[in-house]
Write a protein that holds these residues in place. Structure first.
Motif, PDB file in Angstrom:
ATOM      1  N   SER A  57      99.388 106.315 108.354  1.00 13.23           N
ATOM      2  CA  SER A  57      99.332 104.994 108.962  1.00 13.23           C
ATOM      3  C   SER A  57      97.966 104.662 109.769  1.00 13.23           C
ATOM      4  CB  SER A  57     100.490 105.216 109.973  1.00 13.23           C
ATOM      5  OG  SER A  57     100.155 106.007 111.218  1.00 13.23           O
ATOM      6  N   THR A  58      96.920 105.753 109.887  1.00 12.33           N
ATOM      7  CA  THR A  58      95.810 105.339 110.450  1.00 12.33           C
ATOM      8  C   THR A  58      94.671 105.400 109.607  1.00 12.33           C
ATOM      9  OG1 THR A  58      95.450 107.751 110.861  1.00 12.33           O
ATOM     10  CG2 THR A  58      96.794 106.514 112.555  1.00 12.33           C
ATOM     11  N   GLY A  59      95.077 105.568 108.169  1.00 12.64           N
ATOM     12  CA  GLY A  59      93.804 105.460 107.162  1.00 12.64           C
ATOM     13  C   GLY A  59      93.047 106.976 107.146  1.00 12.64           C
ATOM     14  N   THR A  63      93.689 112.200 111.876  1.00  9.42           N
ATOM     15  CA  THR A  63      94.060 111.527 113.044  1.00  9.42           C
ATOM     16  C   THR A  63      95.442 111.226 113.317  1.00  9.42           C
ATOM     17  OG1 THR A  63      93.670 109.169 112.184  1.00  9.42           O
ATOM     18  CG2 THR A  63      91.762 110.308 113.086  1.00  9.42           C
ATOM     19  N   CYS A  89      98.934 106.475 119.591  1.00 12.36           N
ATOM     20  CA  CYS A  89      97.578 105.631 119.118  1.00 12.36           C
ATOM     21  C   CYS A  89      96.261 106.229 119.860  1.00 12.36           C
ATOM     22  CB  CYS A  89      97.837 104.098 119.516  1.00 12.36           C
ATOM     23  SG  CYS A  89      96.609 103.114 119.108  1.00 12.36           S
ATOM     24  N   ALA A  92      95.342 109.411 118.098  1.00 12.01           N
ATOM     25  CA  ALA A  92      94.543 109.172 116.871  1.00 12.01           C
ATOM     26  C   ALA A  92      93.180 108.687 116.759  1.00 12.01           C
ATOM     27  CB  ALA A  92      95.519 108.144 115.863  1.00 12.01           C
ATOM     28  N   PHE A  93      93.123 107.597 117.708  1.00 16.48           N
ATOM     29  CA  PHE A  93      91.979 106.988 118.094  1.00 16.48           C
ATOM     30  C   PHE A  93      90.866 107.878 118.544  1.00 16.48           C
ATOM     31  CE2 PHE A  93      88.993 104.782 121.036  1.00 16.48           C
ATOM     32  CZ  PHE A  93      88.344 103.922 120.148  1.00 16.48           C
TER      33      PHE A  93
ATOM     34  N   SER B 155      88.184 100.493 114.331  1.00 17.92           N
ATOM     35  CA  SER B 155      88.407 102.133 114.628  1.00 17.92           C
ATOM     36  C   SER B 155      89.804 102.072 115.492  1.00 17.92           C
ATOM     37  CB  SER B 155      87.201 102.679 115.405  1.00 17.92           C
ATOM     38  OG  SER B 155      86.827 101.929 116.565  1.00 17.92           O
ATOM     39  N   LEU B 156      89.648 101.041 116.218  1.00 18.36           N
ATOM     40  CA  LEU B 156      90.930 101.120 117.273  1.00 18.36           C
ATOM     41  C   LEU B 156      92.215 100.592 116.402  1.00 18.36           C
ATOM     42  CD1 LEU B 156      91.942 101.477 120.027  1.00 18.36           C
ATOM     43  CD2 LEU B 156      90.980  99.087 120.628  1.00 18.36           C
ATOM     44  N   ALA B 158      92.832 100.659 113.149  1.00 15.63           N
ATOM     45  CA  ALA B 158      93.373 101.699 112.312  1.00 15.63           C
ATOM     46  C   ALA B 158      94.331 102.684 113.204  1.00 15.63           C
ATOM     47  CB  ALA B 158      92.085 102.390 111.754  1.00 15.63           C
ATOM     48  N   ALA B 159      93.942 103.172 114.214  1.00 15.84           N
ATOM     49  CA  ALA B 159      94.902 104.010 115.182  1.00 15.84           C
ATOM     50  C   ALA B 159      95.837 103.421 115.525  1.00 15.84           C
ATOM     51  CB  ALA B 159      93.766 104.525 116.378  1.00 15.84           C
ATOM     52  N   MET B 160      95.929 101.993 115.501  1.00 16.42           N
ATOM     53  CA  MET B 160      97.118 101.388 115.922  1.00 16.42           C
ATOM     54  C   MET B 160      98.257 101.250 114.985  1.00 16.42           C
ATOM     55  SD  MET B 160      95.303  98.267 118.154  1.00 16.42           S
ATOM     56  CE  MET B 160      96.561  97.369 119.067  1.00 16.42           C
ATOM     57  N   GLY B 161      97.960 101.697 113.916  1.00 14.99           N
ATOM     58  CA  GLY B 161      98.771 101.601 112.891  1.00 14.99           C
ATOM     59  C   GLY B 161      99.881 102.588 112.939  1.00 14.99           C
TER      60      GLY B 161
END
Lengths: 99, 236
Positions: A57-59, A63, A89, A92-93, B155-156, B158-161
């Motif tokens: 989900s984050t690519g 992460t 979130c 992961a960030f 970058s943000l 992507a993490a929000m996915g």
């Protein structure tokens, strides 16, 4: 295929499932087995949708796995939905910053 | 007529707050899947359901067939049929067929749970009050998530996915902690779904999920049949 057709089918089916029993049904479901299946379906659907998709989900798998672990741990301690979600979130960030 | 509408709005407010955060995550996922913000908003407005919409977007993104779309929505949203049947026993006689056709739009897990918990008969105005506030939270959240995805750095976003899935985790884990039957349903579904991804990548995402979910529910129902009261009381 046009997105409008997808949305039409999606919304139409969803509405009919809600509407037909609500407007027409006059009896109660008796089958214990059928009731049990309906009872478990929401959990099973959410689980099958979440795993394995959450790991992509984050690519970035690393992460995403860190975010997933944080989500599972916080959910285990019954933190509110929004806290679990934002923490996953954030985890992961932050992990992404170190990669 | 005004008073039950107002009461419904009050009951809808906490639902709307919860919906805002979930649909924010949906907006992010939808835009990341290639949809426009307006399409995400229209989907939220016309469907009003998190799991079904997320699945629908995945099918659109994968270029799935309409049959797959219809079948997955049918299975994922089948629980609403049961909730509709349950609510139909509780309706005031002012709930005529046109009202039923309209209010059916708003049968969701949360609205069902609140409406079912009322100790009086349900009147249309009450349902409309609750549904309108809850749906507004759902649609505005979707818009906010879609727009945030466009404005914030990659970058943000992507993490929000992961946000939407994080919410799903937060929904399924707490009941699984105290109820081994739900844990069983969750674990079996997750294993099957992962197995499809690993060993049967040819099966499209929608079918993989409904097959996993149905198989898991049937297996769990055979292992642990539930008592009749639970099926209506425990739905949250």
């Amino acid at each position: 295929m046009s997105i409008a057709i997808y949305i039409f089918v999606m919304a139409g089916i969803t509405y009919l499932i809600r509407m037909l029993p609500f407007a027409l049904f006059r009896k109660k479901i008796k089958s214990r087995f059928f009731k049990s299946v309906l009872y478990y379906i929401p959990y099973a659907v959410l689980s099958a949708m979440t795993f394995p998709s959450i790991f992509f989900s984050t690519g970035n798998t690393v992460t995403a796995v860190v975010g997933t672990v944080i989500a599972v741990v916080l959910a285990y301690f019954k933190l509110p939905l929004i806290v679990v979600s934002i923490s996953a979130c954030a985890a992961a960030f932050v992990t992404g910053l170190f990669l | 007529m005004r008073k039950p509408f107002y009461r419904g709005m009050l009951h809808g407010f906490p639902i709307a707050l919860g919906y805002f955060s979930v649909s924010f995550g949906f907006g992010i996922v939808a835009v990341q899947s290639g949809l426009k913000a307006i399409e995400a908003v229209i989907i939220s407005l016309t469907n009003l359901t998190s799991a079904g919409q997320t699945m629908g977007v995945a099918i659109i993104a994968a270029g799935g067939t309409l049959l797959e779309m219809a079948a997955t929505q049918l299975v994922i949203n089948l629980r609403y049929a049961l909730m509709g049947i349950s609510l139909s026993q509780k309706l005031d006689k002012s709930f005529t067929t046109p009202h039923r056709l309209l209010a059916a739009y708003g049968i969701t897990d949360e609205i069902f749970a609140v409406a079912a918990a009322q100790d009086c008969k349900l009147v249309p105005a009450y349902m409309y009050g609750m549904i309108s506030v809850a749906a507004a939270g759902w649609v505005v959240g979707t818009l906010a998530g879609s727009v945030a995805n466009m404005l914030l750095p990659v970058s943000l976003t992507a993490a929000m996915g992961i946000m939407l899935y994080g919410m799903f985790v937060a929904i399924i884990i707490p009941p699984a902690k105290t109820d081994h039957r739900i844990l069983s349903a969750i674990v079996i579904a997750a294993i099957l779904s992962c197995a499809f991804k690993l060993w049967l990548p040819g099966v499209s995402v929608g079918f993989a999920i409904i097959i996993s979910a149905i198989a898991s529910s049937v297996i769990t129902a055979l292992l642990f049949p539930v008592d009749s009261e639970e099926t209506e009381e425990n739905k949250q």
